[in-house]
Design an enzyme around this catalytic site. Structure first.
Site, PDB file in Angstrom:
ATOM      1  N   ASP A   1     -31.659  21.488 -31.202  1.00  0.00           N
ATOM      2  CA  ASP A   1     -32.322  20.285 -30.687  1.00  0.00           C
ATOM      3  C   ASP A   1     -33.776  20.183 -31.162  1.00  0.00           C
ATOM      4  O   ASP A   1     -34.280  21.050 -31.875  1.00  0.00           O
ATOM      5  CB  ASP A   1     -32.238  20.326 -29.148  1.00  0.00           C
ATOM      6  CG  ASP A   1     -32.032  18.951 -28.536  1.00  0.00           C
ATOM      7  OD1 ASP A   1     -32.358  17.959 -29.181  1.00  0.00           O
ATOM      8  OD2 ASP A   1     -31.556  18.888 -27.380  1.00  0.00           O
TER       9      ASP A   1
ATOM     10  N   GLU B   1     -31.745  15.999 -34.194  1.00  0.00           N
ATOM     11  CA  GLU B   1     -33.128  15.549 -34.341  1.00  0.00           C
ATOM     12  C   GLU B   1     -33.241  14.062 -34.022  1.00  0.00           C
ATOM     13  O   GLU B   1     -34.326  13.477 -34.142  1.00  0.00           O
ATOM     14  CB  GLU B   1     -33.591  15.910 -35.768  1.00  0.00           C
ATOM     15  CG  GLU B   1     -35.005  15.603 -36.142  1.00  0.00           C
ATOM     16  CD  GLU B   1     -35.156  14.189 -36.673  1.00  0.00           C
ATOM     17  OE1 GLU B   1     -36.294  13.736 -36.797  1.00  0.00           O
ATOM     18  OE2 GLU B   1     -34.123  13.538 -36.954  1.00  0.00           O
ATOM     19  N   TRP B   2     -32.116  13.457 -33.620  1.00  0.00           N
ATOM     20  CA  TRP B   2     -32.043  12.070 -33.157  1.00  0.00           C
ATOM     21  C   TRP B   2     -32.312  11.029 -34.253  1.00  0.00           C
ATOM     22  O   TRP B   2     -32.572   9.859 -33.960  1.00  0.00           O
ATOM     23  CB  TRP B   2     -32.982  11.834 -31.967  1.00  0.00           C
ATOM     24  CG  TRP B   2     -32.991  12.958 -30.978  1.00  0.00           C
ATOM     25  CD1 TRP B   2     -31.891  13.557 -30.427  1.00  0.00           C
ATOM     26  CD2 TRP B   2     -34.129  13.637 -30.436  1.00  0.00           C
ATOM     27  NE1 TRP B   2     -32.270  14.578 -29.581  1.00  0.00           N
ATOM     28  CE2 TRP B   2     -33.642  14.638 -29.571  1.00  0.00           C
ATOM     29  CE3 TRP B   2     -35.506  13.495 -30.600  1.00  0.00           C
ATOM     30  CZ2 TRP B   2     -34.497  15.502 -28.869  1.00  0.00           C
ATOM     31  CZ3 TRP B   2     -36.361  14.349 -29.903  1.00  0.00           C
ATOM     32  CH2 TRP B   2     -35.850  15.328 -29.049  1.00  0.00           C
TER      33      TRP B   2
ATOM     34  N   ASP C   1     -29.803   9.823 -27.454  1.00  0.00           N
ATOM     35  CA  ASP C   1     -28.609  10.202 -26.704  1.00  0.00           C
ATOM     36  C   ASP C   1     -27.719   9.019 -26.344  1.00  0.00           C
ATOM     37  O   ASP C   1     -28.193   7.938 -25.993  1.00  0.00           O
ATOM     38  CB  ASP C   1     -29.019  10.913 -25.407  1.00  0.00           C
ATOM     39  CG  ASP C   1     -29.573  12.293 -25.686  1.00  0.00           C
ATOM     40  OD1 ASP C   1     -29.734  12.653 -26.870  1.00  0.00           O
ATOM     41  OD2 ASP C   1     -29.846  13.024 -24.708  1.00  0.00           O
TER      42      ASP C   1
HETATM   43  C1  GLA Z   1     -31.220  16.290 -25.917  1.00  0.00           C
HETATM   44  C2  GLA Z   1     -29.980  16.150 -26.793  1.00  0.00           C
HETATM   45  C3  GLA Z   1     -28.742  16.074 -25.904  1.00  0.00           C
HETATM   46  C4  GLA Z   1     -28.662  17.339 -25.056  1.00  0.00           C
HETATM   47  C5  GLA Z   1     -29.931  17.517 -24.247  1.00  0.00           C
HETATM   48  C6  GLA Z   1     -29.986  18.874 -23.550  1.00  0.00           C
HETATM   49  O1  GLA Z   1     -31.442  15.162 -25.147  1.00  0.00           O
HETATM   50  O2  GLA Z   1     -30.063  15.010 -27.615  1.00  0.00           O
HETATM   51  O3  GLA Z   1     -27.564  15.906 -26.680  1.00  0.00           O
HETATM   52  O4  GLA Z   1     -28.445  18.444 -25.900  1.00  0.00           O
HETATM   53  O5  GLA Z   1     -31.088  17.426 -25.072  1.00  0.00           O
HETATM   54  O6  GLA Z   1     -31.146  19.053 -22.827  1.00  0.00           O
END
Ligand code: GLA
Length: 407
Positions: A150, A183-184, A205
């Site tokens: 993450d 890393e979004w 997310d």
């Molecule tokens: C981030 C990630 C999620 C999850 C949470 C856990 O938000 O994008 O997929 O892993 O952290 O805290």
């Protein structure tokens, strides 16, 4: 002579370090499939629950449908010992992570863990920053097959370098591991992550909602359609061993059955990782039927590994195609709207050409049989226009197989 030896040694050193900088090859040749704890359980993870999920993966038919990885997301870790080794929560994981990995392996499945490139995880637990090689060695000792990594608490770090460091550490630890970058999509990992990892998140997310964006103040979570729209322009980077990851599945987590079906179909058309996020121990028959639909899973897992594309959009309905190995195509009509839509789609009028895979469906001169992948029945052929009624937030998904020249 001496110069030659020095030159040879230098060459060896350079090629060895380049090799170290590369991820493990030949893994994730099709998009990874499995289950991850986060979407349903959040921080509420413990060894008994994880074992039960591994049991349910077999008993529910999901293993048989291709699901393989059992991944513990955030909150399994509570800190570090005097040597700096990461510690699993002793109350929630009294047998330790190695024993749990062994249990999962004993079920014929693979085992995954989560960490973070920063000094803390998103859930505030210890991150791997500065401890990458130590953590990677530990994961290898435990037999970890998959690492989700993450991006919280990374102030001052650059994504490409940080993920490269962990990739090298994993490689050096020597145990083959699928490396999942989380890393979004902020630093555009699609453009640089392929030598580093096997899949990379393209968005923030997901949330179990078909058509919404939830604002949590300093971050947002995204529904299925919002995530779909953020995949625009990324398909050229995906392929065997390197996948765009639009986040884990929310099937069975509260959307309607139509929406779950559409969500799953969209992920299959995108050649996305299929990581279930529901409680596998308590699935409704409807949820189960979606997750184990082998005909749809086959679209996702097709060995050609080409991500699908939006061919047309009209009146709230999108038409998608995905080229498949051996000359077949997958087709999805997606009703984004809240109304029932009657569609008419004249195959013979469509030019379906994909530069990326150098494929042309030649619908004017070729006839294809159609199979409905949700009804599990033949649906005629492309010789006459398609006429269908699509419920709100639902899909029609077909597999096209060449029959020969059109009359
Ligand atoms: C981030 C990630 C999620 C999850 C949470 C856990 O938000 O994008 O997929 O892993 O952290 O805290």
């Amino acid at each position: 002579m001496t110069i030659r030896i020095v030159a040879a040694a230098l060459l060896l050193a350079v090629s060895a370090s380049t090799a170290l900088a590369q991820k493990f090859e030949n893994l994730a040749q099709t998009p990874p499939m499995g289950w991850n704890s986060w979407n349903k359980l959040g921080c509420n993870v413990d060894e008994r629950t994880i074992r039960e999920m591994a049991d349910a993966m077999g008993a529910s038919g999901m293993k048989d449908a291709g699901y393989e990885y059992i991944v513990i997301d955030d909150c399994w870790q509570v800190g570090r010992d005097a040597h700096g080794d990461v510690l699993a929560d002793p109350e929630r994981f009294p047998s330790g992570i190695k024993a749990l990995a062994d249990y999962v392996h004993g079920k014929g499945l693979k085992f995954g863990l989560y960490s973070d490139a920063g000094w803390k995880t998103c859930g505030g637990r210890t991150g791997s920053r500065g401890r990458e090689f130590q953590d990677a060695k530990r994961y290898a000792e435990w037999g970890v097959d998959y690492l989700k990594y993450d991006w919280c608490f990374t102030d001052g770090l650059k994504a490409e370098g940080s993920y490269q460091t962990m990739s090298t550490a994993l490689r050096e630890a020597g145990h083959p591991i699928v490396f999942s970058l989380c890393e979004w999509g902020q630093a555009k990992p699609a453009t640089w992550a392929s030598p580093v990892g096997h899949l990379w998140r393209t968005t923030g997310d997901i949330t179990a909602c078909f058509d919404c964006i939830d604002d949590h103040g300093d971050w947002k979570s995204f529904g299925v359609l919002a995530i779909l729209d953020m995949q625009e322009g990324l398909r050229t980077q995906a392929g065997p061993g390197r996948w765009n990851d639009p986040d884990m599945l929310e099937v069975g987590n509260g959307m309607s059955e139509n929406e779950d079906r559409a969500h799953f179909s969209i992920w299959a058309m995108l050649a996305a990782p299929l990581i279930a996020g529901n409680d596998l121990r308590h699935m409704s028959p409807g949820t189960r039927a979606i997750l184990v639909n082998k005909a749809v899973v086959a679209i996702d897992q097709d060995r050609l590994g080409v991500q699908g594309f939006r061919h047309a959009a009209k009146d709230g309905v999108e038409y998608w195609f995905k080229p498949l190995a051996g000359g077949d195509w997958a087709f999805m009509a997606l009703n984004r709207s809240k109304q029932v839509k009657k569609i008419e789609f004249d195959w013979a009028q469509q030019v379906v050409r994909d530069v990326l895979s150098a494929r042309d469906a030649q619908l004017q001169t070729m006839r294809y049989s159609l199979r409905d992948l949700w009804k599990h029945e033949p649906a005629g052929d492309t010789g006459k226009p398609l006429a269908a009624s699509l419920p709100a937030h639902d899909v029609l998904m077909l597999r096209l197989t060449p029959l020969g020249a059109a009359k």
